[in-house]
Write a protein that holds these residues in place. Structure first.
Motif, mmCIF file in Angstrom:
data_model
loop_
_atom_site.group_PDB
_atom_site.id
_atom_site.type_symbol
_atom_site.label_atom_id
_atom_site.label_comp_id
_atom_site.label_asym_id
_atom_site.label_seq_id
_atom_site.Cartn_x
_atom_site.Cartn_y
_atom_site.Cartn_z
ATOM 1 N N THR A 321 13.762 79.803 16.454
ATOM 2 C CA THR A 321 13.161 79.704 17.782
ATOM 3 C C THR A 321 11.633 79.781 17.716
ATOM 4 O OG1 THR A 321 13.043 82.067 18.291
ATOM 5 C CG2 THR A 321 15.152 80.999 18.652
ATOM 6 N N THR A 418 12.530 79.813 22.670
ATOM 7 C CA THR A 418 12.432 81.151 23.262
ATOM 8 C C THR A 418 11.223 81.850 22.651
ATOM 9 O OG1 THR A 418 13.824 82.196 21.594
ATOM 10 C CG2 THR A 418 14.947 81.394 23.560
ATOM 11 N N GLY A 423 15.403 87.270 22.329
ATOM 12 C CA GLY A 423 15.493 86.437 23.537
ATOM 13 C C GLY A 423 16.454 85.273 23.381
ATOM 14 N N ARG A 427 19.385 83.936 25.896
ATOM 15 C CA ARG A 427 19.202 82.536 26.335
ATOM 16 C C ARG A 427 20.506 81.746 26.197
ATOM 17 N NH1 ARG A 427 17.794 78.435 28.591
ATOM 18 N NH2 ARG A 427 16.348 76.852 27.881
#
Length: 565
Positions: A321, A418, A423, A427
């Motif tokens: 990410t 993200t 996170g 998500r």
């Protein structure tokens, strides 16, 4: 004495000045011999620099002292362009020299070889001035020669009528009058490759066309050209990219492959209609450059060990990410290169394919033909893959199929936008993937950013006390016995185009999904709870990894705060 004589006058002078020891000269001579055996160029000075025995400036100072010529640093003195323009770029490159100023009616000439009598005679004949050779560090001379060559190709010297005649032609007549556009586009692309730009932006403004390069993730304005040249440049690039030059009202995409200085460059072109004409964005990809490894990316050793355990699992779901331009694709390719063996069937779904890799089946997405990430993923599951890489998870359908593929015995890699690793877990829940599916399939999440590295030629050290550094960053990694810390800041020199930075590295955090973590995911816990457990279980956060790189002198505190909150 035999060793010193073997090292020549440079080695003798360096020892005499106390810059290096005889032992260091011996090691450098050994390295020089090894390189020559391999047929590589091997100067003693460069071998000493590569071994970390001395700097380029020390070599230049020793050469100046031995030859009796003056040492100068162009970074400090600058260049008098009126003097530089007394010679042509061809002469400058032929003899590897450049006039940089005047002193006592003598022309100061920075020379790679100040004892080159033929070059000195030629410059005296060409300029009419008596030449005073000066010694400068090799890197500085190379940088100014490069700049001088490009500045001298400025298109202000192009005959005005050439551009006006070419700009007045219709699209059908384009090929007849393309010379000015060819020259200008070639200069823009060649210079972009030379300075290591990842993107080129050609943007028509109200009164001029602006050209900007993205170097190490930051945009720099390089040149401005009169607006009347823009349709010509735009048409030239669109012809190269196989785009429709008659269509200027809708966005278009194209692709160019060029050879620039023995490098094969793939260029993705995107055109976008704007108020004053078409904005063109060129993404440069160097096909010739070797594949970067996970170690070179800047992964902290302890985190890399944990990630390698996860990526060698027989099945599971691994996410990478970060925002756009944070190096996610590079990490994915480095990972695939490491696990790519003949006994593994690796299939990738990409939009677009950024780098072609041997031994891997890469599939290009085509939404117009109905080939989306979701439909492609369904199809490749019937092709007996061991490892699947999905370029990006953009919707619920893709996320669900990717998770289910991981549960049915495949190792799946993908990317997600993200801010951090914890996170990504929440998500997936927001995208509609049930917590029990995420908990069972997800084995790890990497979050990453790219930070610029300080230029080693001009970074400046400064010292902060324990209280001062903790005032700026309360979580700075200090040992109990450390009362002060030496950090570095950017200054700027010729080597780094006066930015103070050269090159980039990643800052990472890796969240490993343990049994405890699975329980938190099943109970739909918050991002903060997941983060706290991950840190307890050994996750080093993005910020902590960045602060460690600041402490090591790789980057500045300002650069870290620009990238990581």
């Amino acid at each position: 004495m035999g060793l010193i004589s073997e090292a020549g006058y440079l080695g003798e002078q360096l020892v005499k000045m106390g810059i290096v020891t005889e032992e260091q000269i011996k090691k450098a001579l050994e390295l020089q011999a090894q390189r020559r055996k391999k047929g590589q160029k091997a100067k003693l000075g460069q071998c000493l620099i590569d071994l970390g025995c001395c700097s380029e400036e020390c070599i230049a100072r020793a050469m100046a002292a031995k030859s009796g010529f003056q040492f100068m640093s162009i970074n400090e003195t600058g260049i008098d362009m009126a003097c530089a323009n007394l010679i042509t770029p061809e002469i400058a490159n032929k003899y590897k020299l450049l006039p940089i100023g005047m002193k006592d009616n003598k022309l100061l000439v920075a020379m790679q070889n100040p004892n080159d009598i033929i070059a000195i005679d030629d410059i005296q004949l060409l300029t009419g001035f008596e030449v005073q050779p000066v010694v400068v560090p090799d890197r500085e001379l190379a940088a100014v020669l490069d700049q001088f060559t490009n500045v001298s190709k400025n298109f202000d010297d192009q005959p005005e009528e050439d551009f006006e005649e070419a700009a007045a032609t219709s699209d059908e007549d384009y090929s007849i009058n393309e010379k000015p556009a060819v020259l200008l586009v070639n200069q823009i692309i060649n210079q972009a490759v030379k300075v290591g730009a990842s993107d080129v932006h050609i943007e028509p403004q109200e009164k001029f066309t602006r050209v900007r390069y993205r170097i190490d993730g930051v945009l720099h304005e390089i040149m401005q050209q009169p607006l009347k040249f823009h349709p010509l440049v735009s048409s030239r690039i669109k012809v190269m990219g196989g785009m429709d030059i008659a269509e200027r009202r809708i966005p278009q995409d194209g692709r160019i492959t060029l050879k620039v200085e023995d490098k094969t460059i793939d260029i993705r072109v995107a055109s976008l209609p704007s108020a004053y004409g078409e904005k063109l964005t060129l993404r440069l990809l160097n096909r010739s450059s070797r594949m970067i490894t996970l170690e070179e990316l800047g992964f902290p050793e302890n985190q890399l060990k944990r990630y390698k355990e996860a990526m060698h699992l027989p099945y599971g779901f691994i996410l990478i990410t970060g925002p756009t331009g944070s190096g996610k694709s590079t990490t994915l390719y480095a990972t695939l290169a490491e696990i790519n063996t003949p006994d593994k069937n690796i299939i990738t779904l990409e939009d677009p394919i950024e780098r072609k890799m041997a031994g891997i089946n890469q599939i290009q997405m085509n939404s117009k033909a109905g080939m989306t990430f979701a439909s492609g993923l369904r199809s490749i599951l019937r092709s007996d893959p061991d490892i699947i890489m999905v370029g990006e998870i953009r919707d619920r359908e893709t996320a669900k199929i990717a998770v289910e593929s991981a549960l049915t015995g495949h190792l799946v890699f993908s990317t997600l936008h993200t801010n951090d690793a914890p996170g990504a877990v929440t998500r997936l829940g927001e995208m509609g993937v049930e917590p029990f599916l995420t908990a069972s399939s997800l084995v790890g999440v990497i979050a990453q950013r790219l930070i610029r590295l300080l230029c080693p030629s001009c970074r400046k050290p400064y010292t902060l006390s324990r209280e001062e550094i903790l005032g700026i960053a309360p979580d700075f990694p200090l040992e109990p016995h450390e009362d002060s810390v030496t950090l570095y800041k950017a200054t700027g020199c010729l080597s780094c185009n006066n930015t103070g930075y050269r090159g980039r590295k990643g800052v990472f955090e890796f969240l490993r999904v343990s049994e405890k973590m699975q329980k938190l995911i099943l109970s739909c816990s918050s991002t903060n709870e997941i983060r706290e457990l991950a840190i307890q279980e050994g996750m080093s956060t993005l910020r902590l990894d960045g602060l460690n790189k600041v402490k090591q002198g790789l980057t500045s505190m300002e650069e870290l705060l620009r990238v990581v909150v």
